[in-house]
Design a protein around this motif. Structure first.
Motif, PDB file in Angstrom:
ATOM      1  N   TRP A  40     -27.933 -27.024   1.520  1.00 42.65           N
ATOM      2  CA  TRP A  40     -27.320 -26.345   2.673  1.00 42.65           C
ATOM      3  C   TRP A  40     -27.999 -26.806   3.973  1.00 42.65           C
ATOM      4  O   TRP A  40     -27.332 -27.175   4.941  1.00 42.65           O
ATOM      5  N   LEU A  60     -19.188 -24.926   8.320  1.00 36.67           N
ATOM      6  CA  LEU A  60     -20.208 -23.953   7.939  1.00 36.67           C
ATOM      7  C   LEU A  60     -19.660 -22.973   6.897  1.00 36.67           C
ATOM      8  O   LEU A  60     -20.326 -22.672   5.900  1.00 36.67           O
ATOM      9  N   LYS A  61     -18.447 -22.497   7.106  1.00 36.82           N
ATOM     10  CA  LYS A  61     -17.832 -21.557   6.174  1.00 36.82           C
ATOM     11  C   LYS A  61     -17.633 -22.186   4.797  1.00 36.82           C
ATOM     12  O   LYS A  61     -17.875 -21.558   3.763  1.00 36.82           O
ATOM     13  N   ALA A  62     -17.173 -23.447   4.787  1.00 37.31           N
ATOM     14  CA  ALA A  62     -16.931 -24.139   3.516  1.00 37.31           C
ATOM     15  C   ALA A  62     -18.228 -24.298   2.725  1.00 37.31           C
ATOM     16  O   ALA A  62     -18.268 -24.048   1.504  1.00 37.31           O
ATOM     17  N   PHE A  86     -20.943 -22.497   3.086  1.00 36.21           N
ATOM     18  CA  PHE A  86     -21.397 -21.158   2.725  1.00 36.21           C
ATOM     19  C   PHE A  86     -20.761 -20.719   1.404  1.00 36.21           C
ATOM     20  O   PHE A  86     -21.438 -20.201   0.508  1.00 36.21           O
ATOM     21  N   LYS A  87     -19.455 -20.967   1.274  1.00 35.63           N
ATOM     22  CA  LYS A  87     -18.735 -20.580   0.049  1.00 35.63           C
ATOM     23  C   LYS A  87     -19.171 -21.410  -1.150  1.00 35.63           C
ATOM     24  O   LYS A  87     -19.267 -20.898  -2.269  1.00 35.63           O
ATOM     25  N   ILE A 131     -17.709 -24.626  12.718  1.00 34.02           N
ATOM     26  CA  ILE A 131     -17.555 -23.297  12.118  1.00 34.02           C
ATOM     27  C   ILE A 131     -16.841 -23.394  10.778  1.00 34.02           C
ATOM     28  O   ILE A 131     -17.255 -22.777   9.784  1.00 34.02           O
ATOM     29  N   LYS A 132     -15.772 -24.187  10.722  1.00 29.36           N
ATOM     30  CA  LYS A 132     -15.043 -24.369   9.462  1.00 29.36           C
ATOM     31  C   LYS A 132     -15.929 -25.058   8.424  1.00 29.36           C
ATOM     32  O   LYS A 132     -15.920 -24.700   7.231  1.00 29.36           O
ATOM     33  N   GLY A 169     -15.858 -20.409  -4.398  1.00 29.76           N
ATOM     34  CA  GLY A 169     -15.126 -21.089  -3.331  1.00 29.76           C
ATOM     35  C   GLY A 169     -13.893 -21.804  -3.818  1.00 29.76           C
ATOM     36  O   GLY A 169     -13.433 -22.767  -3.190  1.00 29.76           O
TER      37      GLY A 169
END
Length: 342
Positions: A110, A60-62, A64-65, A57-58, A337
């Motif tokens: 991505w 994925l967030k990184a 994404f940003k 999850i972390k 980001g």
């Protein structure tokens, strides 16, 4: 904080300039040789810095940003600017061009990061087999003219370069004086670098490499793909080391490393800048040719068949795009980001 490797930044600077040059002069040998390796290089070097230490999850967030939010910013900017340029040209409202240009790379990268997050849990052998399978899928899809959504076909085409980059930068496979070294570390040897440069140059010069265009799904035979692309990648890495080490190239080193640091912004902004630049330059050149009573070129000739102009325009467009990226990072860091430290 780990110090940046300027050699890699210089190599990225070389290739992002070639990306812009390829779009300024989209014909002939310049295009053929540039397209052999410029996008494979960016997938290759992306593999250098893949890190799975964070939870999914972390992670994925990184990504994404750093990839998807910038993609949306560049896309919206492109649509808005296309509408503005269209109004300048036609004096009426138009339906803006939704063509995303070079930023397809961000979507494909991505996909690649997500795929490799799970593939990297496998052993090296199985990871390599997985890469071969994906390349096989890409050949099948290209042969049958199937373009999967979200640039997945392009992702499968480019995945072997990502895997090779990760192996090249991180796997300690050579023993030098009793110390295990990666391929990247061994490449720092001048003797090794010079030998590989000559071999790569011979392959690029003598072997009739077929056309490669990842975005447009032009896929050559496997030998041409690997030899052509990897030869160009190696030559870029070696030239970047030469530029880094030679003192009289200090200005070039600074310029190319700056291009490399802001390469994502050049990728994202340059299409609009290119369109606007040629909108201004093309009629100016035609007017000068008329005044000097020279043969008058068409707009297409000026844009696609003037190599010296293209080289100059690519420098100008790269610089303007860089400055746009530099300004936007300072003004709106969270869009990219980036978190400012208090």
């Amino acid at each position: 904080m780990k110090e940046r490797d300027l050699t890699i930044d210089i190599a990225k600077g070389i290739c992002i300039y070639l990306v812009v040059l390829g779009h300024c002069h989209n014909a002939g040998l310049i295009r053929h040789y540039i397209y052999l390796f410029h996008m494979p290089f960016f997938f290759f070097v992306s593999g250098f810095f893949f890190n799975r230490k964070d939870g999914f999850i972390k992670f994925l967030k990184a990504k994404f940003k750093r990839l998807l939010i910038p993609f949306c910013v560049y896309w919206l900017f492109s649509i808005t600017a296309s509408e503005g340029i269209g109004i300048l040209q036609t004096k009426t409202l138009i339906i803006p061009d939704t063509h995303i240009g070079a930023i397809w790379f961000l979507i494909s990268l991505w996909n690649m990061y997500i795929i490799h997050y799970f593939v990297s849990k496998m052993s090296g052998i199985w990871g390599g087999i997985s890469s071969i399978i994906r390349l096989g899928i890409a050949y099948y899809l290209v042969e049958n003219k199937v373009a999967l959504p979200l640039y997945l076909t392009q992702t499968f085409m480019a995945y072997p370069f990502f895997i090779l980059g990760n192996f090249f930068y991180k796997s300690k496979v050579f023993s030098v004086n009793g110390i295990r070294n990666t391929c990247y570390e061994v490449l720092q040897s001048r003797k090794v670098a010079c030998t590989l440069f000559v071999i790569a140059l011979l392959f690029m010069s003598l072997y009739p490499c077929e056309q490669l265009d990842i975005k447009e799904l032009e896929l050559p035979n496997v030998f041409s793909l690997i030899i052509g692309a990897f030869s160009g990648i190696l030559m870029t890495m070696i030239v970047s080391r030469f530029v880094f080490e030679v003192r009289f190239m200090a200005f070039i080193k600074r310029a190319l490393s700056k291009l490399g640091i802001y390469s994502i912004h050049i990728l994202g902004f340059h299409f609009v800048v290119l369109t606007l630049a040629y909108y201004i330059v093309t009629p100016l050149i035609i007017r000068i040719e008329k005044i000097l009573m020279l043969p008058v070129q068409t707009g297409e000739d000026i844009k696609f068949n003037s190599p010296y102009l293209a080289i100059f325009m690519a420098v100008l467009i790269s610089y303007i795009s860089l400055k746009m990226g530099e300004y936007s990072e300072k003004k709106w860091p969270k869009l990219w980001g980036i978190h400012k430290h208090k």
